[in-house]
Scaffold this motif. Structure first.
Motif, short mmCIF file in Angstrom:
data_model
loop_
_atom_site.label_atom_id
_atom_site.label_comp_id
_atom_site.label_asym_id
_atom_site.label_seq_id
_atom_site.Cartn_x
_atom_site.Cartn_y
_atom_site.Cartn_z
N PHE A 1 0.77 -1.39 -0.19
CA PHE A 1 -0.02 0.04 0.03
C PHE A 1 0.82 1.41 0.01
N LEU A 2 2.16 1.17 -0.02
CA LEU A 2 3.14 2.24 -0.24
C LEU A 2 2.75 2.86 -1.65
N ASP A 3 2.66 4.21 -1.79
CA ASP A 3 2.41 4.54 -3.08
C ASP A 3 2.92 5.78 -3.59
N GLY A 4 4.00 6.30 -2.75
CA GLY A 4 4.81 7.26 -3.03
C GLY A 4 3.93 8.88 -2.80
N THR A 5 2.84 8.71 -2.10
CA THR A 5 2.31 9.80 -1.60
C THR A 5 2.63 10.63 -0.39
N VAL A 6 3.45 9.75 0.47
CA VAL A 6 3.73 10.31 1.58
C VAL A 6 5.32 10.60 1.57
N THR A 7 5.75 11.56 2.25
CA THR A 7 7.25 12.06 2.04
C THR A 7 7.97 11.74 3.22
#
Ligand code: BGC
Length: 382
Positions: free
Chosen positions: A322-328
């Motif tokens: 579910f990691l998708d690059g949306t959080v930094t």
């Protein structure tokens, strides 16, 4: 490919750690402010160091492991734990990165269970089910913290009292978690809890690892062994069906080490439900609750390796689907799908609704006691 060779000395070694406690030594453990939450609460970070030059950073917020600096085969340190630079992100953005998860790690179907004839309802926070202890689980609370040292280890003791009715769970639960980091690069996590009313408990740590570095990209090349001949298949909302199925002949067979990516693209329905691996393996035990090797994973690229030992019956192996690059995250990193894996030692998901699973009930007068060890080592290329 054969199973990894594991040093058997570890099983006895962790047991003797507590016998040689000394006063706090600043060379081994130090504390400073990590930051301030939007509501004004200060968050402290403890750094546990060892004589090998490795270190682990842990917050009093959620017992969150924010960094694990360990050497590769050339002795070069890298931080192999995903995380955030700003404490508030652990409340708003984080899929439980590094956190202590409780009271009930993993899922409870529809957030409902019955105990001693009483029905309990929990907050629904994941596909119609309760996940990882609720809206404000143990990962979002500030724990009481105390640093100490042993001759060869740094120790951080965290405790909290979760009141009766907290997130819908019955009974006031007193929990203590001890992190011990020793000179052999072993992180021992000991969990302890008592209650004043019958309740359910399932605690774990939810670190996301990438053995090439937290910002190094995919973990699909990492080679994994899980000491399990069976697992608990799930429905499309990731609730166990009740079956305990053999891994043999499926993508779930990690009895002999293989690259994580080898079968993750298999069309199997279970892989589709999880969007990859997000399942509970039933660990092989000589007898129930034995403290034994559960899994080993290494990166051929860096040579870093984790050997995982636990007395728990299950292991949730999760591949960051579910990691998708949306959080930094740290160092301005956008964490991508399959950028890390989690090894969550645990009781089986939804155990309160499955009498055929090992029980997670804790009653007054009983003590919940469990230990997991992450040993950070090196495997030379074979
Ligand atoms: C769960 C995943 C979930 C992740 C982060 C894992 O333990 O099994 O489904 O996405 O935690 O919440």
């Amino acid at each position: 490919m054969k199973k990894f060779l594991i040093c058997p000395a570890i099983v006895g070694a962790y047991l003797s750690l507590v016998s040689c406690m000394t006063n706090e030594n600043p060379d081994r453990i130090s504390v400073k402010q990590f930051g301030v939450l939007d509501d004004g609460r200060a968050v402290q970070v403890y750094t546990l160091k060892n004589s090998a030059g490795s270190s682990i950073d842990i917050l009093d917020l959620g017992g969150i492991i924010t960094a694990i600096n360990v050497p590769d085969r050339d002795g070069t340190l890298a931080d192999i734990a995903l995380g955030f630079d700003n404490p508030e992100q652990y409340l708003t953005d984080s899929p439980y990165m590094g956190a202590l998860v409780g009271r009930y790690a993993n899922r409870i179907a529809k957030g409902k269970f019955t105990l001693d004839g009483n029905d309990y309802s929990l907050a629904i926070n994941n596909m119609g089910n309760a996940l990882h202890g609720g809206i404000v689980g143990f990962d979002k609370k500030i724990w009481q913290s105390a640093a100490s040292t042993a001759d060869d280890a740094a120790i951080l003791t965290l405790s909290l009292v979760s009141p009766d009715g907290d997130e819908g769970y019955p009974g006031a639960l007193s929990a203590t978690v001890t992190y011990t980091f020793d000179d052999q690069n072993r992180l021992t996590i000991s969990y302890h809890a008592t209650t004043d009313k019958a309740t359910v408990v399932n605690l774990t740590n939810h670190s996301y690892f990438n053995l090439n570095g937290h910002n190094a990209g995919s973990i699909l090349d990492h080679v994994m062994m899980i000491n399990a001949a069976t697992y608990t298949p799930v429905d499309e909302t990731l609730i166990p069906t009740r079956e305990i199925s053999p891994v043999k002949g499926t993508a779930f067979d990690f009895e002999n080490a293989k690259p994580i990516g080898r079968d993750i693209g298999a069309g199997e329905q279970q892989i589709q439900y999880g969007l990859g691996y997000d399942h509970n393996w039933v660990l092989e035990k000589s007898s129930p609750n034995d403290f034994e090797l559960a899994a080993a994973v290494y990166s051929p690229k860096s040579g870093r390796m984790i050997s995982l030992y636990t007395d728990q019956p299950g292991l949730q192996f999760y591949t960051g689907n579910f990691l998708d690059g949306t959080v930094t995250g740290k160092d301005n990193t956008r964490y991508q799908k399959r950028g890390a894996f989690c090894l969550e030692t645990q009781h089986f998901p939804d155990s309160p609704n499955h009498p055929n699973f090992p029980t997670t009930i804790l009653r007054p007068g009983e003590t919940y006691e469990t230990t997991t060890v992450f040993e950070f080592g090196i495997l030379e290329q074979d």
